[in-house]
Design a protein around this motif. Structure first.
Motif, mmCIF file in Angstrom:
data_model
loop_
_atom_site.group_PDB
_atom_site.id
_atom_site.type_symbol
_atom_site.label_atom_id
_atom_site.label_comp_id
_atom_site.label_asym_id
_atom_site.label_seq_id
_atom_site.Cartn_x
_atom_site.Cartn_y
_atom_site.Cartn_z
ATOM 1 N N ILE A 62 0.735 -1.216 0.056
ATOM 2 C CA ILE A 62 -0.200 0.052 -0.188
ATOM 3 C C ILE A 62 0.572 1.333 0.696
ATOM 4 C CG2 ILE A 62 -1.661 1.378 1.389
ATOM 5 C CD1 ILE A 62 -2.478 -1.172 2.708
ATOM 6 N N ILE A 63 0.684 2.287 -0.988
ATOM 7 C CA ILE A 63 1.633 4.001 -1.077
ATOM 8 C C ILE A 63 0.806 3.948 -0.611
ATOM 9 C CG2 ILE A 63 1.854 5.200 -3.068
ATOM 10 C CD1 ILE A 63 3.703 1.951 -2.545
ATOM 11 N N ARG A 64 0.807 4.620 0.587
ATOM 12 C CA ARG A 64 0.310 6.059 1.255
ATOM 13 C C ARG A 64 1.100 7.453 1.434
ATOM 14 N NH1 ARG A 64 -2.053 3.342 6.359
ATOM 15 N NH2 ARG A 64 -3.461 2.469 4.977
ATOM 16 N N GLY A 65 0.655 8.448 1.345
ATOM 17 C CA GLY A 65 0.988 9.589 1.908
ATOM 18 C C GLY A 65 1.033 11.087 0.914
ATOM 19 N N GLU A 67 2.064 12.960 -2.613
ATOM 20 C CA GLU A 67 2.446 12.135 -4.014
ATOM 21 C C GLU A 67 2.522 14.473 -4.762
ATOM 22 O OE1 GLU A 67 3.287 8.496 -6.552
ATOM 23 O OE2 GLU A 67 1.124 10.063 -6.569
ATOM 24 N N PRO A 71 -2.597 13.994 -1.210
ATOM 25 C CA PRO A 71 -3.034 12.637 -0.585
ATOM 26 C C PRO A 71 -3.306 11.768 -1.448
ATOM 27 C CG PRO A 71 -3.680 14.442 0.297
ATOM 28 C CD PRO A 71 -3.666 14.860 -0.830
ATOM 29 N N VAL A 72 -2.644 10.196 -0.723
ATOM 30 C CA VAL A 72 -2.631 9.329 -2.506
ATOM 31 C C VAL A 72 -3.051 8.239 -1.359
ATOM 32 C CG1 VAL A 72 -1.854 10.758 -4.290
ATOM 33 C CG2 VAL A 72 -0.311 8.759 -3.244
ATOM 34 N N GLU A 73 -3.308 6.944 -2.171
ATOM 35 C CA GLU A 73 -3.918 5.333 -0.971
ATOM 36 C C GLU A 73 -3.821 4.501 -2.623
ATOM 37 O OE1 GLU A 73 -4.986 3.124 3.063
ATOM 38 O OE2 GLU A 73 -4.814 4.793 3.029
ATOM 39 N N ARG A 74 -3.087 3.932 -2.244
ATOM 40 C CA ARG A 74 -3.166 2.948 -3.579
ATOM 41 C C ARG A 74 -2.624 1.635 -3.177
ATOM 42 N NH1 ARG A 74 0.191 6.958 -6.015
ATOM 43 N NH2 ARG A 74 2.311 6.167 -6.547
ATOM 44 N N GLU A 75 -3.012 0.249 -3.749
ATOM 45 C CA GLU A 75 -2.734 -0.571 -3.087
ATOM 46 C C GLU A 75 -2.280 -1.739 -4.508
ATOM 47 O OE1 GLU A 75 -4.281 -5.086 -1.728
ATOM 48 O OE2 GLU A 75 -5.377 -3.481 -0.738
ATOM 49 N N ILE A 209 3.131 -0.954 3.871
ATOM 50 C CA ILE A 209 3.053 0.238 3.729
ATOM 51 C C ILE A 209 4.008 0.842 3.812
ATOM 52 C CG2 ILE A 209 1.367 1.771 4.764
ATOM 53 C CD1 ILE A 209 -0.140 -0.248 6.038
ATOM 54 N N GLU A 211 5.358 4.903 2.011
ATOM 55 C CA GLU A 211 4.891 6.025 1.225
ATOM 56 C C GLU A 211 5.428 6.202 -0.074
ATOM 57 O OE1 GLU A 211 8.521 9.169 1.396
ATOM 58 O OE2 GLU A 211 10.018 7.672 1.775
#
Length: 276
Positions: A62-65, A67, A71-75, A209, A211
Protein backbone atom coordinates in the motif's frame (compact mmCIF):
# COMPACT_ATOMS: atom_id res chain seq x y z
CA UNK A 1 10.71 -21.11 -14.72
CA UNK A 2 14.18 -19.64 -14.30
CA UNK A 3 14.79 -16.70 -11.99
CA UNK A 4 17.65 -14.44 -13.12
CA UNK A 5 17.35 -12.37 -9.92
CA UNK A 6 18.31 -13.96 -6.59
CA UNK A 7 17.53 -11.91 -3.49
CA UNK A 8 18.96 -12.49 -0.03
CA UNK A 9 16.67 -11.10 2.64
CA UNK A 10 12.91 -11.04 3.15
CA UNK A 11 12.62 -7.55 4.64
CA UNK A 12 9.51 -5.42 4.34
CA UNK A 13 11.75 -2.80 2.78
CA UNK A 14 12.71 -5.03 -0.14
CA UNK A 15 9.08 -6.06 -0.58
CA UNK A 16 8.05 -2.41 -1.03
CA UNK A 17 11.16 -1.45 -2.96
CA UNK A 18 13.09 -3.83 -5.25
CA UNK A 19 10.38 -6.52 -5.38
CA UNK A 20 7.75 -3.93 -6.28
CA UNK A 21 9.97 -2.29 -8.91
CA UNK A 22 10.66 -5.62 -10.60
CA UNK A 23 6.96 -6.52 -10.48
CA UNK A 24 5.96 -3.27 -12.18
CA UNK A 25 8.77 -3.65 -14.72
CA UNK A 26 7.69 -7.22 -15.52
CA UNK A 27 4.22 -5.94 -16.37
CA UNK A 28 5.85 -3.50 -18.80
CA UNK A 29 8.23 -6.11 -20.25
CA UNK A 30 11.27 -4.30 -18.81
CA UNK A 31 12.64 -6.78 -16.26
CA UNK A 32 15.21 -9.55 -16.53
CA UNK A 33 12.62 -11.90 -15.09
CA UNK A 34 11.25 -13.05 -11.75
CA UNK A 35 12.96 -13.29 -8.38
CA UNK A 36 13.93 -16.11 -6.06
CA UNK A 37 13.99 -14.84 -2.48
CA UNK A 38 16.22 -16.60 0.05
CA UNK A 39 15.83 -16.05 3.78
CA UNK A 40 19.29 -15.86 5.35
CA UNK A 41 18.44 -15.71 9.06
CA UNK A 42 16.77 -19.10 9.40
CA UNK A 43 14.26 -17.52 11.79
CA UNK A 44 11.36 -20.02 12.12
CA UNK A 45 9.04 -17.18 13.12
CA UNK A 46 9.23 -15.94 9.53
CA UNK A 47 8.25 -19.24 7.94
CA UNK A 48 4.81 -17.87 7.06
CA UNK A 49 6.37 -14.89 5.32
CA UNK A 50 8.55 -17.12 3.15
CA UNK A 51 5.55 -18.97 1.76
CA UNK A 52 3.46 -15.83 1.28
CA UNK A 53 6.13 -14.03 -0.73
CA UNK A 54 5.80 -16.41 -3.67
CA UNK A 55 2.04 -16.99 -3.50
CA UNK A 56 0.54 -16.92 -7.03
CA UNK A 57 -1.74 -14.02 -6.13
CA UNK A 58 1.23 -11.95 -4.99
CA UNK A 59 1.37 -9.81 -1.87
CA UNK A 60 0.07 -6.28 -1.21
CA UNK A 61 2.02 -3.05 -0.98
CA UNK A 62 0.00 0.00 0.00
CA UNK A 63 1.43 3.35 -1.07
CA UNK A 64 0.22 6.01 1.34
CA UNK A 65 1.28 9.63 1.77
CA UNK A 66 1.71 12.83 -0.19
CA UNK A 67 2.55 12.75 -3.88
CA UNK A 68 3.25 16.20 -5.36
CA UNK A 69 1.36 17.65 -2.40
CA UNK A 70 -1.73 15.49 -2.93
CA UNK A 71 -2.73 12.73 -0.46
CA UNK A 72 -2.70 9.31 -2.12
CA UNK A 73 -3.46 5.76 -1.09
CA UNK A 74 -3.33 2.88 -3.52
CA UNK A 75 -2.83 -0.84 -3.17
CA UNK A 76 -0.51 -2.67 -5.54
CA UNK A 77 0.09 -6.41 -5.95
CA UNK A 78 3.66 -7.62 -6.12
CA UNK A 79 3.98 -10.73 -8.29
CA UNK A 80 7.68 -10.72 -9.06
CA UNK A 81 8.67 -13.43 -6.55
CA UNK A 82 8.49 -16.86 -8.16
CA UNK A 83 10.25 -18.85 -5.43
CA UNK A 84 10.90 -18.28 -1.74
CA UNK A 85 13.46 -20.42 0.05
CA UNK A 86 15.46 -20.60 3.26
CA UNK A 87 19.23 -20.97 3.17
CA UNK A 88 18.99 -23.06 6.34
CA UNK A 89 16.54 -25.53 4.79
CA UNK A 90 17.10 -25.23 1.04
CA UNK A 91 20.85 -24.64 0.67
CA UNK A 92 21.36 -27.10 -2.24
CA UNK A 93 18.55 -25.45 -4.23
CA UNK A 94 19.82 -21.95 -3.41
CA UNK A 95 23.25 -23.04 -4.65
CA UNK A 96 21.81 -24.48 -7.86
CA UNK A 97 19.90 -21.28 -8.61
CA UNK A 98 22.95 -19.14 -7.85
CA UNK A 99 25.12 -21.22 -10.18
CA UNK A 100 22.68 -21.98 -13.00
CA UNK A 101 20.13 -19.16 -13.14
CA UNK A 102 21.22 -15.97 -11.41
CA UNK A 103 22.45 -12.91 -13.28
CA UNK A 104 21.82 -10.33 -10.55
CA UNK A 105 22.14 -10.74 -6.78
CA UNK A 106 20.25 -8.44 -4.40
CA UNK A 107 20.77 -8.29 -0.65
CA UNK A 108 19.38 -6.48 2.35
CA UNK A 109 20.59 -8.37 5.39
CA UNK A 110 20.20 -5.71 8.08
CA UNK A 111 22.55 -3.51 10.07
CA UNK A 112 24.84 -6.41 11.00
CA UNK A 113 24.58 -8.18 7.66
CA UNK A 114 28.32 -8.14 6.98
CA UNK A 115 29.28 -9.42 10.44
CA UNK A 116 31.38 -12.59 10.57
CA UNK A 117 31.30 -15.56 12.93
CA UNK A 118 34.25 -17.23 14.56
CA UNK A 119 34.89 -20.67 13.10
CA UNK A 120 32.62 -20.10 10.09
CA UNK A 121 33.59 -21.73 6.80
CA UNK A 122 32.33 -22.54 3.31
CA UNK A 123 31.57 -26.20 4.05
CA UNK A 124 27.96 -27.05 4.76
CA UNK A 125 25.75 -23.99 5.24
CA UNK A 126 27.84 -20.98 6.31
CA UNK A 127 26.47 -18.84 9.13
CA UNK A 128 27.28 -15.31 7.98
CA UNK A 129 25.99 -13.69 4.82
CA UNK A 130 29.49 -12.86 3.47
CA UNK A 131 30.58 -16.48 3.94
CA UNK A 132 27.39 -17.73 2.29
CA UNK A 133 28.10 -15.41 -0.63
CA UNK A 134 31.69 -16.64 -0.85
CA UNK A 135 30.57 -20.29 -0.89
CA UNK A 136 28.03 -19.58 -3.63
CA UNK A 137 30.47 -17.58 -5.74
CA UNK A 138 33.04 -20.36 -5.35
CA UNK A 139 30.47 -22.89 -6.56
CA UNK A 140 29.66 -20.68 -9.55
CA UNK A 141 33.35 -20.26 -10.37
CA UNK A 142 33.98 -24.01 -10.16
CA UNK A 143 30.96 -24.55 -12.41
CA UNK A 144 32.59 -22.44 -15.13
CA UNK A 145 29.78 -19.90 -15.16
CA UNK A 146 29.99 -16.25 -16.10
CA UNK A 147 30.45 -13.58 -13.42
CA UNK A 148 27.36 -11.70 -12.28
CA UNK A 149 26.27 -8.37 -10.80
CA UNK A 150 25.87 -7.96 -7.04
CA UNK A 151 23.66 -5.10 -5.84
CA UNK A 152 23.86 -4.83 -2.04
CA UNK A 153 21.07 -2.71 -0.57
CA UNK A 154 22.43 -2.48 2.98
CA UNK A 155 22.78 1.09 4.25
CA UNK A 156 26.57 1.03 4.24
CA UNK A 157 28.51 3.76 2.46
CA UNK A 158 30.19 2.31 -0.67
CA UNK A 159 28.40 -0.94 0.13
CA UNK A 160 29.55 -2.77 -3.00
CA UNK A 161 33.20 -2.01 -2.33
CA UNK A 162 32.86 -2.89 1.35
CA UNK A 163 31.17 -6.22 0.64
CA UNK A 164 33.70 -7.06 -2.07
CA UNK A 165 36.60 -6.47 0.32
CA UNK A 166 35.01 -8.64 3.02
CA UNK A 167 34.40 -11.51 0.59
CA UNK A 168 37.81 -11.24 -1.10
CA UNK A 169 39.54 -11.28 2.30
CA UNK A 170 37.56 -14.39 3.24
CA UNK A 171 38.42 -16.01 -0.08
CA UNK A 172 42.12 -15.40 0.48
CA UNK A 173 41.90 -17.33 3.75
CA UNK A 174 39.37 -20.04 2.93
CA UNK A 175 39.84 -20.68 -0.80
CA UNK A 176 43.49 -19.85 -1.52
CA UNK A 177 43.15 -19.96 -5.30
CA UNK A 178 44.70 -16.90 -6.95
CA UNK A 179 42.61 -17.33 -10.10
CA UNK A 180 39.39 -17.43 -8.09
CA UNK A 181 40.36 -14.42 -5.97
CA UNK A 182 41.17 -12.49 -9.16
CA UNK A 183 37.81 -13.53 -10.66
CA UNK A 184 36.05 -12.28 -7.52
CA UNK A 185 37.76 -8.92 -7.36
CA UNK A 186 38.05 -8.11 -11.06
CA UNK A 187 35.23 -9.83 -12.95
CA UNK A 188 32.30 -9.97 -10.54
CA UNK A 189 30.48 -6.61 -10.54
CA UNK A 190 30.13 -5.25 -7.00
CA UNK A 191 27.99 -2.14 -7.47
CA UNK A 192 27.70 0.64 -4.92
CA UNK A 193 24.06 1.50 -4.32
CA UNK A 194 21.88 3.74 -2.21
CA UNK A 195 18.26 2.94 -1.44
CA UNK A 196 15.54 4.94 0.24
CA UNK A 197 11.86 4.55 0.98
CA UNK A 198 10.05 4.81 4.30
CA UNK A 199 8.22 1.56 4.98
CA UNK A 200 6.01 2.40 7.92
CA UNK A 201 4.02 -0.73 8.63
CA UNK A 202 4.03 -4.44 7.82
CA UNK A 203 1.13 -6.35 6.34
CA UNK A 204 0.96 -9.95 7.50
CA UNK A 205 2.08 -12.43 6.40
CA UNK A 206 3.78 -10.51 3.58
CA UNK A 207 3.47 -6.97 2.30
CA UNK A 208 3.97 -3.46 3.60
CA UNK A 209 2.72 0.11 3.76
CA UNK A 210 5.17 2.59 2.27
CA UNK A 211 5.49 6.24 1.32
CA UNK A 212 5.21 7.30 -2.34
CA UNK A 213 8.83 8.49 -2.54
CA UNK A 214 11.43 5.89 -3.46
CA UNK A 215 14.87 5.82 -5.02
CA UNK A 216 17.42 3.18 -5.93
CA UNK A 217 20.61 4.90 -7.05
CA UNK A 218 23.23 2.58 -8.55
CA UNK A 219 26.72 3.74 -9.38
CA UNK A 220 27.67 3.18 -13.00
CA UNK A 221 30.06 0.29 -13.60
CA UNK A 222 31.34 -1.36 -16.77
CA UNK A 223 29.44 -4.59 -17.32
CA UNK A 224 26.66 -3.68 -14.88
CA UNK A 225 23.44 -5.67 -15.28
CA UNK A 226 20.27 -4.13 -13.87
CA UNK A 227 17.35 -6.23 -12.61
CA UNK A 228 14.90 -4.02 -14.47
CA UNK A 229 14.14 -0.59 -15.84
CA UNK A 230 12.03 1.54 -13.51
CA UNK A 231 11.51 5.29 -12.95
CA UNK A 232 12.83 4.97 -9.38
CA UNK A 233 16.09 3.32 -10.48
CA UNK A 234 18.82 5.80 -11.38
CA UNK A 235 22.22 4.79 -12.73
CA UNK A 236 24.60 7.58 -11.73
CA UNK A 237 28.27 8.41 -12.09
CA UNK A 238 28.66 9.37 -8.43
CA UNK A 239 26.53 8.42 -5.43
CA UNK A 240 27.87 11.26 -3.26
CA UNK A 241 25.11 13.82 -4.03
CA UNK A 242 22.44 11.20 -3.35
CA UNK A 243 24.07 10.21 -0.06
CA UNK A 244 24.18 13.85 1.02
CA UNK A 245 20.55 14.36 0.07
CA UNK A 246 19.50 11.33 2.10
CA UNK A 247 21.67 12.03 5.15
CA UNK A 248 21.49 15.83 5.33
CA UNK A 249 17.89 16.41 4.32
CA UNK A 250 15.81 13.25 4.71
CA UNK A 251 17.54 11.53 7.63
CA UNK A 252 18.48 14.78 9.38
CA UNK A 253 14.84 15.79 9.49
CA UNK A 254 13.94 12.47 11.12
CA UNK A 255 16.77 12.93 13.64
CA UNK A 256 15.60 16.43 14.59
CA UNK A 257 12.04 15.20 15.13
CA UNK A 258 13.26 12.32 17.27
CA UNK A 259 15.41 14.71 19.32
CA UNK A 260 12.44 17.00 19.94
CA UNK A 261 10.30 14.02 20.87
CA UNK A 262 12.85 12.75 23.40
CA UNK A 263 13.67 16.14 24.94
CA UNK A 264 10.00 16.98 25.27
CA UNK A 265 9.25 13.62 26.91
CA UNK A 266 6.44 13.13 24.45
CA UNK A 267 4.23 10.08 24.56
CA UNK A 268 5.31 7.28 22.25
CA UNK A 269 1.74 7.23 20.92
CA UNK A 270 2.01 10.75 19.50
CA UNK A 271 2.58 11.26 15.81
CA UNK A 272 4.67 13.82 13.96
CA UNK A 273 1.66 16.10 13.48
CA UNK A 274 1.19 16.28 17.27
CA UNK A 275 4.87 17.12 17.85
CA UNK A 276 4.82 19.93 15.30
Amino acid sequence: MTTPILQFGTSRFLQAHADLFVSEAMEAGKALGPITVAQTSGDPARAGRIGALSAPEGFPVIIRGLEEGVPVERELRVRSVARSLSTARDWPEVTRIFVEEARVILSNTGDTGYALFEGDGIDGVPRSFPMKLLALLHARFRGGRMPLTILPCELVSRNGEVLRQVVVDLASRHTPNATFVSWLSERVIWANTLVDRIVSEPIEPAGAIAEPYAIWAIERHAGLTLPCEHPCIKVVDDLTPYERLKLHILNLGHTVLADRWLKGRRSEMECVKDIL
